[in-house]
Scaffold this motif. Structure first.
Motif: not given
Ligand code: GLU
Length: 291
Positions: A9, A11-13, A45, A179, A183, A197, A201
């Motif tokens: 996946r 998962a952009p904010s 997100e 978050y 997540v 990602r 993170l």
């Molecule tokens: N939403 C998070 C971001 O944009 C990334 C989350 C993830 O990939 O776990 O930094």
């Protein structure tokens, strides 16, 4: 891994348009899914409205479409998943893992400084006390044992959560979901097997593994790719002035992200050619998947 079991996946904010840093994460996760004949999903997100920008999610999805990074299912939005998060929270509360915390960020920093801890470590102030009724954050207790995992790119990584992070928020005092909880619950609900990602993170991952264990969710494999830095050595983001992708030349944008991932320019002319070249080159780059 046999065909079809892999699910990745992006998962952009929705805090702004896609930039080179977000494209690197999107491209790496797309390539990893495609090269393992897996599925690839997009999850917006959007759980932090104060940080979001109107229209950003739509612009991000349009940018992904222009780059032919198309998910296998319609994108999902975390803002629609409150029930899921409430259920997970209830589960943590039922086993006494969560407590109310009335500390502001300044209070946390002051107490950490007084105890000689790094300022971002929560020193457990409200762990064993009753917090007055009213708005309060909810924190989950962390274990004293180290949380260890092996990242496919970065190798073994361990963190002693109590000393390095402290009990962390799963819901903020303003009622917004943290978050970390969202997540983990969504990766579980979407049966994500592989998280690819940015390496910013990496040090969030032990918190997520801790929550997966408490919620009895499987731990996915992790691959953290290098983040893109600006000229001042800061991670590229809206706050550090990242330029939106110039979508008038999608191949050039993909090539930039590709070179950042450590590969030589493909010299391809179309998005389709670029992607098929890149999927082939990606295969085997990070070694076989270990269950
Ligand atoms: N939403 C998070 C971001 O944009 C990334 C989350 C993830 O990939 O776990 O930094």
């Amino acid at each position: 891994m046999s065909a079809g079991l892999y699910c990745g996946r992006f998962a952009p904010s929705p805090t702004g348009p896609l930039h080179l840093g977000s494209l690197v994460a999107a491209l790496a996760s797309w390539l990893d899914a495609r090269s393992h004949r897996g599925r690839w999903l997009v999850r917006i997100e959007d759980i932090d409205p104060p940080r979001e920008e109107a229209g950003a999610a739509r612009a991000q999805l349009a940018a992904l479409a222009a780059l032919a990074l198309v998910p296998d299912q319609p994108p999902v939005f975390q803002s629609g998943h409150s029930d899921r998060y409430l259920k997970a929270l209830a589960r943590l509360q039922a086993t006494g893992q969560v407590y109310r915390c009335g500390c502001s960020r300044t209070a946390v920093e002051r107490e950490a400084a007084r105890l000689g801890l790094p300022l971002n470590v929560y020193p457990g102030t409200c762990r064993d006390r009753t917090v007055a009724p009213g708005p309060a954050g909810l924190r989950v207790r962390v274990p004293t044992e180290e949380v260890v995992f092996v990242d496919r790119a970065c190798g073994p990584f361990s963190q002693q959560l109590e000393r390095e992070v402290g009990d962390f928020l799963v819901r903020r005092a303003d009622g917004l979901w943290a978050y970390q909880l969202a997540v983990v619950v969504d990766d579980g609900a979407q049966a994500i097997t592989d998280v690819v990602r940015g390496a910013d993170l990496l040090d969030n991952t032990p918190r997520q593994i801790h929550l997966q264990r408490l919620l009895q969710l499987p731990t996915p494999r992790y691959l953290h790719v290098p983040v893109v830095l600006n000229a001042d050595g800061e991670k590229l983001s809206k706050q550090t002035g990242a330029a939106p992708l110039d979508l008038s030349d999608p191949v050039a944008q993909l090539e930039r992200a590709w070179r950042h991932l450590g590969f030589a320019a493909t010299g391809t002319a179309t998005v389709a050619e670029f992607l098929s070249h890149a999927v082939r080159a990606w295969q085997g780059r990070w070694g076989p998947l270990v269950p």
